[in-house]
Scaffold this motif. Sequence first.
Motif, PDB file in Angstrom:
ATOM      1  N   ALA A  31       0.831  -1.207   0.000  1.00 31.00           N
ATOM      2  CA  ALA A  31       0.000   0.000   0.000  1.00 31.00           C
ATOM      3  C   ALA A  31       0.867   1.259   0.000  1.00 31.00           C
ATOM      4  O   ALA A  31       0.569   2.228  -0.708  1.00 31.00           O
ATOM      5  N   ALA A  32       1.947   1.250   0.773  1.00 34.57           N
ATOM      6  CA  ALA A  32       2.851   2.406   0.813  1.00 34.57           C
ATOM      7  C   ALA A  32       3.534   2.617  -0.539  1.00 34.57           C
ATOM      8  O   ALA A  32       3.657   3.745  -1.022  1.00 34.57           O
ATOM      9  N   LEU A  33       3.969   1.526  -1.154  1.00 38.98           N
ATOM     10  CA  LEU A  33       4.592   1.605  -2.473  1.00 38.98           C
ATOM     11  C   LEU A  33       3.620   2.202  -3.485  1.00 38.98           C
ATOM     12  O   LEU A  33       3.956   3.144  -4.212  1.00 38.98           O
ATOM     13  N   GLU A  34       2.402   1.683  -3.526  1.00 40.51           N
ATOM     14  CA  GLU A  34       1.418   2.170  -4.487  1.00 40.51           C
ATOM     15  C   GLU A  34       1.057   3.629  -4.227  1.00 40.51           C
ATOM     16  O   GLU A  34       0.897   4.412  -5.171  1.00 40.51           O
ATOM     17  N   ALA A  35       0.950   4.022  -2.965  1.00 39.50           N
ATOM     18  CA  ALA A  35       0.632   5.418  -2.642  1.00 39.50           C
ATOM     19  C   ALA A  35       1.749   6.344  -3.112  1.00 39.50           C
ATOM     20  O   ALA A  35       1.497   7.418  -3.653  1.00 39.50           O
ATOM     21  N   ASP A  36       2.981   5.921  -2.919  1.00 40.05           N
ATOM     22  CA  ASP A  36       4.116   6.737  -3.350  1.00 40.05           C
ATOM     23  C   ASP A  36       4.160   6.842  -4.870  1.00 40.05           C
ATOM     24  O   ASP A  36       4.355   7.928  -5.421  1.00 40.05           O
ATOM     25  N   LEU A  37       3.956   5.740  -5.564  1.00 34.10           N
ATOM     26  CA  LEU A  37       3.960   5.753  -7.033  1.00 34.10           C
ATOM     27  C   LEU A  37       2.809   6.587  -7.587  1.00 34.10           C
ATOM     28  O   LEU A  37       2.931   7.179  -8.669  1.00 34.10           O
ATOM     29  N   ALA A  38       1.693   6.650  -6.871  1.00 33.60           N
ATOM     30  CA  ALA A  38       0.527   7.413  -7.326  1.00 33.60           C
ATOM     31  C   ALA A  38       0.774   8.917  -7.304  1.00 33.60           C
ATOM     32  O   ALA A  38       0.057   9.673  -7.951  1.00 33.60           O
ATOM     33  N   ARG A  39       1.789   9.371  -6.594  1.00 32.64           N
ATOM     34  CA  ARG A  39       2.086  10.809  -6.504  1.00 32.64           C
ATOM     35  C   ARG A  39       2.884  11.340  -7.690  1.00 32.64           C
ATOM     36  O   ARG A  39       3.043  12.543  -7.846  1.00 32.64           O
ATOM     37  N   THR A  40       3.406  10.456  -8.528  1.00 30.19           N
ATOM     38  CA  THR A  40       4.221  10.892  -9.658  1.00 30.19           C
ATOM     39  C   THR A  40       3.538  10.513 -10.962  1.00 30.19           C
ATOM     40  O   THR A  40       3.103   9.372 -11.128  1.00 30.19           O
ATOM     41  N   THR A  41       3.462  11.483 -11.887  1.00 30.16           N
ATOM     42  CA  THR A  41       2.866  11.237 -13.192  1.00 30.16           C
ATOM     43  C   THR A  41       3.947  11.266 -14.270  1.00 30.16           C
ATOM     44  O   THR A  41       5.076  11.696 -14.030  1.00 30.16           O
ATOM     45  N   LEU A  42       3.559  10.845 -15.461  1.00 28.52           N
ATOM     46  CA  LEU A  42       4.482  10.941 -16.595  1.00 28.52           C
ATOM     47  C   LEU A  42       4.872  12.395 -16.856  1.00 28.52           C
ATOM     48  O   LEU A  42       6.004  12.672 -17.242  1.00 28.52           O
ATOM     49  N   SER A  43       3.966  13.320 -16.621  1.00 28.69           N
ATOM     50  CA  SER A  43       4.303  14.742 -16.801  1.00 28.69           C
ATOM     51  C   SER A  43       5.467  15.149 -15.901  1.00 28.69           C
ATOM     52  O   SER A  43       6.348  15.893 -16.326  1.00 28.69           O
ATOM     53  N   HIS A  44       5.459  14.669 -14.665  1.00 28.80           N
ATOM     54  CA  HIS A  44       6.571  14.958 -13.750  1.00 28.80           C
ATOM     55  C   HIS A  44       7.888  14.434 -14.325  1.00 28.80           C
ATOM     56  O   HIS A  44       8.912  15.133 -14.289  1.00 28.80           O
ATOM     57  N   LEU A  45       7.863  13.205 -14.839  1.00 29.12           N
ATOM     58  CA  LEU A  45       9.088  12.608 -15.364  1.00 29.12           C
ATOM     59  C   LEU A  45       9.568  13.306 -16.628  1.00 29.12           C
ATOM     60  O   LEU A  45      10.777  13.532 -16.793  1.00 29.12           O
ATOM     61  N   VAL A  46       8.646  13.656 -17.526  1.00 32.43           N
ATOM     62  CA  VAL A  46       9.045  14.371 -18.743  1.00 32.43           C
ATOM     63  C   VAL A  46       9.694  15.699 -18.388  1.00 32.43           C
ATOM     64  O   VAL A  46      10.739  16.068 -18.950  1.00 32.43           O
ATOM     65  N   LYS A  47       9.116  16.414 -17.442  1.00 30.58           N
ATOM     66  CA  LYS A  47       9.685  17.691 -16.998  1.00 30.58           C
ATOM     67  C   LYS A  47      11.087  17.475 -16.425  1.00 30.58           C
ATOM     68  O   LYS A  47      12.028  18.225 -16.738  1.00 30.58           O
ATOM     69  N   ASP A  48      11.254  16.444 -15.616  1.00 29.66           N
ATOM     70  CA  ASP A  48      12.555  16.143 -15.014  1.00 29.66           C
ATOM     71  C   ASP A  48      13.568  15.765 -16.090  1.00 29.66           C
ATOM     72  O   ASP A  48      14.707  16.250 -16.096  1.00 29.66           O
ATOM     73  N   VAL A  49      13.163  14.915 -17.031  1.00 27.95           N
ATOM     74  CA  VAL A  49      14.074  14.502 -18.117  1.00 27.95           C
ATOM     75  C   VAL A  49      14.498  15.699 -18.969  1.00 27.95           C
ATOM     76  O   VAL A  49      15.679  15.863 -19.287  1.00 27.95           O
ATOM     77  N   LYS A  50      13.535  16.544 -19.315  1.00 25.83           N
ATOM     78  CA  LYS A  50      13.851  17.734 -20.116  1.00 25.83           C
ATOM     79  C   LYS A  50      14.807  18.651 -19.353  1.00 25.83           C
ATOM     80  O   LYS A  50      15.725  19.221 -19.949  1.00 25.83           O
ATOM     81  N   GLY A  51      14.601  18.795 -18.065  1.00 27.51           N
ATOM     82  CA  GLY A  51      15.493  19.631 -17.247  1.00 27.51           C
ATOM     83  C   GLY A  51      16.901  19.086 -17.184  1.00 27.51           C
ATOM     84  O   GLY A  51      17.873  19.842 -17.172  1.00 27.51           O
ATOM     85  N   ARG A  52      17.032  17.795 -17.170  1.00 28.87           N
ATOM     86  CA  ARG A  52      18.356  17.168 -17.121  1.00 28.87           C
ATOM     87  C   ARG A  52      19.037  17.169 -18.490  1.00 28.87           C
ATOM     88  O   ARG A  52      20.247  17.079 -18.581  1.00 28.87           O
ATOM     89  N   ALA A  53      18.242  17.257 -19.574  1.00 24.86           N
ATOM     90  CA  ALA A  53      18.791  17.226 -20.922  1.00 24.86           C
ATOM     91  C   ALA A  53      19.377  18.575 -21.326  1.00 24.86           C
ATOM     92  O   ALA A  53      20.101  18.675 -22.301  1.00 24.86           O
TER      93      ALA A  53
END
Length: 141
Positions: free
Chosen positions: A118-140
């Motif tokens: 339940a803790a794992l799923e709750a933590d994963l539910a807080r991050t979306t693909l939009s968050h990751l795309v923004k992070d990847v673009k910032g690192r690029a």
Amino acid sequence: MTASSRTTIAIHILTLLAFCGPEPLTSGFIAGSVNTNPVVIRRLLARLREAGLVGSQGGPGGGWQLLRAPGKVTLRDIHLAVEGTPPFALHSADPNPRCPVGRNIQAALEGVYASAQAALEADLARTTLSHLVKDVKGRAS
């Protein structure tokens, strides 16, 4: 025991689709980004399609696309789509019932494992693909 990389590869696939979208991407192109065999990619894409996260179109210019907006796809959605089993498994064979630990360990662990899941799923539910795309673009940059 080996950890599964299905969730990580599926997240990579969907982040790539969101990053490059809305143009469709071939499984060969995706496999090149992941640096794995296209068969691995196609198997995961099949699971992601069953979950309603991606769709494909054939023919020239065809390929795979996200079916939902990146801000509406969580890492929990992806994890649940590709992982067929919980992260922790109980004994594959029943422990010795004459041993006090063997007789009770599975019941003792069930609640702990359910809480961790339940803790794992709750933590994963807080991050979306939009968050990751923004992070990847910032690192690029």
